[in-house]
Design a protein around this motif. Structure first.
Motif, PDB file in Angstrom:
ATOM      1  N   GLY A  40      -2.375   3.824  -3.826  1.00  0.00           N
ATOM      2  CA  GLY A  40      -1.351   4.422  -4.686  1.00  0.00           C
ATOM      3  C   GLY A  40      -1.204   3.685  -6.001  1.00  0.00           C
ATOM      4  N   ASN A  41      -2.167   2.820  -6.310  1.00  0.00           N
ATOM      5  CA  ASN A  41      -2.015   1.912  -7.455  1.00  0.00           C
ATOM      6  C   ASN A  41      -3.404   1.540  -7.971  1.00  0.00           C
ATOM      7  OD1 ASN A  41      -1.833  -0.385  -9.047  1.00  0.00           O
ATOM      8  ND2 ASN A  41      -0.464  -1.475  -7.636  1.00  0.00           N
ATOM      9  N   ARG A  42      -3.690   1.920  -9.217  1.00  0.00           N
ATOM     10  CA  ARG A  42      -5.076   1.731  -9.694  1.00  0.00           C
ATOM     11  C   ARG A  42      -5.514   0.265  -9.707  1.00  0.00           C
ATOM     12  NH1 ARG A  42      -2.419   3.240 -14.436  1.00  0.00           N
ATOM     13  NH2 ARG A  42      -2.679   5.367 -13.753  1.00  0.00           N
ATOM     14  N   ASP A  43      -4.560  -0.651  -9.823  1.00  0.00           N
ATOM     15  CA  ASP A  43      -4.939  -2.074  -9.891  1.00  0.00           C
ATOM     16  C   ASP A  43      -5.490  -2.590  -8.558  1.00  0.00           C
ATOM     17  OD1 ASP A  43      -4.031  -2.040 -12.450  1.00  0.00           O
ATOM     18  OD2 ASP A  43      -2.053  -2.868 -11.943  1.00  0.00           O
ATOM     19  N   ALA A  75      -0.323   7.222 -10.801  1.00  0.00           N
ATOM     20  CA  ALA A  75      -0.413   5.754 -10.731  1.00  0.00           C
ATOM     21  C   ALA A  75      -1.726   5.248 -10.146  1.00  0.00           C
ATOM     22  CB  ALA A  75       0.762   5.207  -9.914  1.00  0.00           C
ATOM     23  N   GLN A  76      -2.424   6.104  -9.419  1.00  0.00           N
ATOM     24  CA  GLN A  76      -3.599   5.597  -8.688  1.00  0.00           C
ATOM     25  C   GLN A  76      -4.940   6.011  -9.285  1.00  0.00           C
ATOM     26  OE1 GLN A  76      -2.252   7.519  -5.169  1.00  0.00           O
ATOM     27  NE2 GLN A  76      -3.869   9.045  -5.118  1.00  0.00           N
ATOM     28  N   GLN A  77      -4.919   6.883 -10.293  1.00  0.00           N
ATOM     29  CA  GLN A  77      -6.208   7.363 -10.804  1.00  0.00           C
ATOM     30  C   GLN A  77      -6.788   6.354 -11.793  1.00  0.00           C
ATOM     31  OE1 GLN A  77      -6.851  11.547 -10.976  1.00  0.00           O
ATOM     32  NE2 GLN A  77      -4.665  11.971 -10.838  1.00  0.00           N
ATOM     33  N   LEU A 102     -14.484   3.632 -13.511  1.00  0.00           N
ATOM     34  CA  LEU A 102     -15.264   3.894 -12.285  1.00  0.00           C
ATOM     35  C   LEU A 102     -16.697   3.379 -12.455  1.00  0.00           C
ATOM     36  CD1 LEU A 102     -15.409   5.361  -9.459  1.00  0.00           C
ATOM     37  CD2 LEU A 102     -16.412   7.264 -10.700  1.00  0.00           C
ATOM     38  N   VAL A 103     -17.277   3.649 -13.607  1.00  0.00           N
ATOM     39  CA  VAL A 103     -18.659   3.199 -13.854  1.00  0.00           C
ATOM     40  C   VAL A 103     -18.709   1.668 -13.779  1.00  0.00           C
ATOM     41  CG1 VAL A 103     -20.448   3.025 -15.635  1.00  0.00           C
ATOM     42  CG2 VAL A 103     -19.335   5.240 -15.171  1.00  0.00           C
ATOM     43  N   GLN A 104     -17.717   1.024 -14.409  1.00  0.00           N
ATOM     44  CA  GLN A 104     -17.699  -0.452 -14.384  1.00  0.00           C
ATOM     45  C   GLN A 104     -17.496  -0.955 -12.950  1.00  0.00           C
ATOM     46  OE1 GLN A 104     -18.447  -2.354 -17.105  1.00  0.00           O
ATOM     47  NE2 GLN A 104     -18.569  -3.975 -15.556  1.00  0.00           N
ATOM     48  N   MET A 105     -16.633  -0.284 -12.210  1.00  0.00           N
ATOM     49  CA  MET A 105     -16.383  -0.705 -10.826  1.00  0.00           C
ATOM     50  C   MET A 105     -17.669  -0.637 -10.000  1.00  0.00           C
ATOM     51  SD  MET A 105     -13.512   0.637  -8.158  1.00  0.00           S
ATOM     52  CE  MET A 105     -14.267   2.170  -7.653  1.00  0.00           C
ATOM     53  N   TYR A 109       0.825  -1.205   0.000  1.00  0.00           N
ATOM     54  CA  TYR A 109       0.000   0.000   0.000  1.00  0.00           C
ATOM     55  C   TYR A 109       0.862   1.257   0.000  1.00  0.00           C
ATOM     56  CZ  TYR A 109      -3.716  -3.142   1.563  1.00  0.00           C
ATOM     57  OH  TYR A 109      -4.618  -4.153   1.655  1.00  0.00           O
ATOM     58  N   ARG A 110       0.292   2.332  -0.531  1.00  0.00           N
ATOM     59  CA  ARG A 110       0.951   3.638  -0.382  1.00  0.00           C
ATOM     60  C   ARG A 110       0.776   4.125   1.058  1.00  0.00           C
ATOM     61  NH1 ARG A 110      -0.802   9.146  -3.650  1.00  0.00           N
ATOM     62  NH2 ARG A 110       0.687  10.540  -2.627  1.00  0.00           N
TER      63      ARG A 110
END
Ligand code: PEP
Ligand code: MN
Length: 264
Positions: free
Chosen positions: A206-209, A242-244, A250-253, A176-177
């Motif tokens: 800190g990481n979009r994945d 890296a985190q955006q 976002l919609v899919q999430m 994690y960040r």
């Protein structure tokens, strides 16, 4: 985490049938960038559009935000998309300008929550406004500082309060960040069960994945909402690239996340 809230809050007044979603870029970069992202987030689950205009960068020499100019862009977001707007405030001058420009919700960043002087200055500046104010946890895992910040605002008569869990700094190297230390968020919720608690997976990971999994954990713990940094071109963002995630992601999430209902 406690489920039932006994007091009605600003969040109930939104009458949402899903968790609150706050989304938008880490930083407002240009008017075009802000409006493009806002239009992509329009007509989604997003209620509040976020964009930082005064950016608390850890080291000098990085992009420190566009400043007050960005407030006009947020006004355009509201006029063109109908979304409410929010930004970070860190001193009394920020509060005055944000209030004058009709920003709907103000959040207090992790580097401000650590300072009782700053929290008191903000509480005094916000007194008498009806803004929604969300307090991020302090950078360090100190529950008392987080509670104390909320108490200063409460004592100043600020009614529309909430909190954001964005994880905590640690010297250890972790995936994690900012480590979530979920037990601290749970303890916070036990102390203030009626206060809306929002999760910020972007600054935790800190990481979009990893954003999806942190959101799911937060929802499983009955958090009231999510604040997710969102950019149409995340890799080229001027801060926190890296985190955006993209508005489309976002919609899919929001479709893929399992959202607990009170009856579950
Ligand atoms: C942010 O939300 O962009 C931000 C600077 O957050 P934090 O205060 O959690 O670091
Ligand atoms: Mn950020």
């Amino acid at each position: 985490m406690k489920n039932k809230k006994e007091m009605r809050t600003w969040l109930d007044d939104l009458n949402l049938d899903h968790p609150l979603v706050i989304a938008g870029p880490c930083s407002a970069e240009t008017e075009e960038q802000v409006l493009k992202i806002a239009h992509e987030l329009k007509n989604t689950d997003v209620s509040y559009f976020r964009a930082g205009i005064w950016k608390p960068r850890t080291r000098p020499g990085m992009f420190e935000g566009v400043g007050a100019l960005g407030l006009q862009w947020l006004q355009k977001v509201k006029a063109e998309t109908g979304m409410k707007t929010c930004t970070e405030v860190a001193n009394a001058a920020h509060v005055k300008l944000a209030v004058e420009h009709d920003v709907d919700l103000l959040w207090i960043g992790a580097r401000s929550t650590v300072s009782p002087f700053i929290m008191q200055e903000l509480a005094d500046a916000l007194a008498g406004t009806d803004k929604i104010v969300l307090v991020k946890n302090p950078v360090n895992p100190d529950l008392a500082l987080w509670l104390g910040g909320i108490e200063r605002l409460h004592n100043a008569g600020i009614k529309n309060l909430g909190a954001i869990h964005r994880g905590f700094s640690t010297y250890e190297k972790t995936k994690y960040r900012n480590i979530p230390e979920w037990q601290l968020a749970i303890e916070f919720q036990n102390r203030f069960p009626d206060l809306p608690l929002i999760n910020d997976p972007s600054h935790i990971t800190g990481n979009r994945d990893m954003v999806f999994d942190v959101c799911q954990t937060a929802l499983d713990l009955n958090f009231d909402g999510l604040m997710v940094e969102t950019h149409y071109d995340p890799d080229n963002a001027w801060s926190d690239a890296a985190q955006q995630i993209t508005p489309k992601a976002l919609v899919q999430m929001m479709i893929d996340l399992k959202i607990r209902k009170e009856s579950d």
